[in-house]
Design a protein around this motif. Sequence first.
Motif, PDB file in Angstrom:
ATOM      1  N   ARG A 181       0.846  -1.186   0.000  1.00 39.93           N
ATOM      2  CA  ARG A 181       0.000   0.000   0.000  1.00 39.93           C
ATOM      3  C   ARG A 181       0.886   1.242   0.000  1.00 39.93           C
ATOM      4  O   ARG A 181       1.852   1.333   0.758  1.00 39.93           O
TER       5      ARG A 181
ATOM      6  N   GLU B  36      -0.383   4.412   0.426  1.00 40.72           N
ATOM      7  CA  GLU B  36      -1.047   5.500   1.127  1.00 40.72           C
ATOM      8  C   GLU B  36      -0.548   5.556   2.568  1.00 40.72           C
ATOM      9  O   GLU B  36      -0.057   4.581   3.116  1.00 40.72           O
ATOM     10  N   GLY B  37      -0.688   6.730   3.171  1.00 45.09           N
ATOM     11  CA  GLY B  37      -0.375   6.870   4.583  1.00 45.09           C
ATOM     12  C   GLY B  37       1.020   7.406   4.823  1.00 45.09           C
ATOM     13  O   GLY B  37       1.840   7.553   3.910  1.00 45.09           O
ATOM     14  N   GLU B  38       1.291   7.673   6.088  1.00 47.42           N
ATOM     15  CA  GLU B  38       2.574   8.253   6.468  1.00 47.42           C
ATOM     16  C   GLU B  38       3.728   7.272   6.297  1.00 47.42           C
ATOM     17  O   GLU B  38       4.839   7.664   5.938  1.00 47.42           O
TER      18      GLU B  38
ATOM     19  N   VAL C  52       4.511   4.135   4.149  1.00 45.01           N
ATOM     20  CA  VAL C  52       4.086   3.251   3.065  1.00 45.01           C
ATOM     21  C   VAL C  52       4.810   1.920   3.193  1.00 45.01           C
ATOM     22  O   VAL C  52       5.857   1.806   3.837  1.00 45.01           O
TER      23      VAL C  52
ATOM     24  N   HIS D 242      11.087   5.017  -1.354  1.00 41.11           N
ATOM     25  CA  HIS D 242      10.320   5.124  -0.113  1.00 41.11           C
ATOM     26  C   HIS D 242      11.138   4.581   1.059  1.00 41.11           C
ATOM     27  O   HIS D 242      11.971   3.691   0.897  1.00 41.11           O
TER      28      HIS D 242
END
Length: 328
Positions: A150, A152-154, A156, A199
């Motif tokens: 995923r 999304e979000g702070e 990943v 990331h």
Amino acid sequence: MTSEGARGRTYTNPVWPGYLADPFVLATPGGYVAVGTGPGEGAQSLVALASADLVRWEPLGDVLAPDDVPGEATHLWAPEIARMGGEYVLYYSAGVEDRGHALRVATSTSPSGPYRDAGVVLTPDEPFAIDAHPFRDDDGQWYLFYAVDRLEGERVGTAVVVDRLVGPGRLAGDPRPVVSATADWQLFLADRPMYGAVHDWHTCEGPFVVRRQGRYWCLYSGGNWEEAGYGVSAVWAQTPMGPWHEPDGAAAGPTVVRTVPGVVHGPGHASVVTDDAGADWLVYHAWDAAGTARRMCLDRLTWTAEGPVCQGPTTTPQPAPAAGARTG
């Protein structure tokens, strides 16, 4: 390894000296069958062991190999077995090394296999899906917990979701979140190139669900499976579809089982089995101190006001489980 003594049977970890990652144990009429990810770099098969008492195991060989699976898969990971109707259904992921894994289904008339792939991809719309865990609720409804990527979000990375199984080989198509990374200890790798970007990649994987203390508890593994920070934590919910909650202290590190520096390294991907005396046991893999292999270990699992805690990892003789156990 087991021994007999004045105080009864004991065992010493690891309970299987060979390589066996992602262990899952199923109670059967004849004893127990453990399945897991086998050794190998160029290819990985799913392998099985058999036991009468949870601590003395015999190899059964491959239950499913890459050549048995349609497509280009070279690596099969993290099998679990569920008995559905008159057959045994094995859920697993197939991919090429650590890329493109998808969840698949195989069936057998025997828990020890061999299993035949059913030609079903459960997660055709996911770029990466691993660690399928089938869970049957008291009302007979089956659910599948699994790990997906995923963005999304702070934080990943890889997260755990749940969906209803509307049949052994079909999901409802409505995956709900179970657990995603919220803490530094769940970091897999900083500055990791993934999906066309870079990331700080976090990982929560290896779900296993039990109902205890009037709640559903999902045990999961977090972090990098090759590093000392890898371990097992848990979240809870009132229903299998959530919402799921982290207990207090979850940010500080794995709450169920973690590394013992210089002794046991990166314990994780656990399942739970309940012995004949009603005691829960955590079955998990762990690296030896030299990092040569992931081996199957077993330790008592106790329940506190904050949730499950493993009484390990142990490497010294421990009282053995009661014989004739049943799954949790």
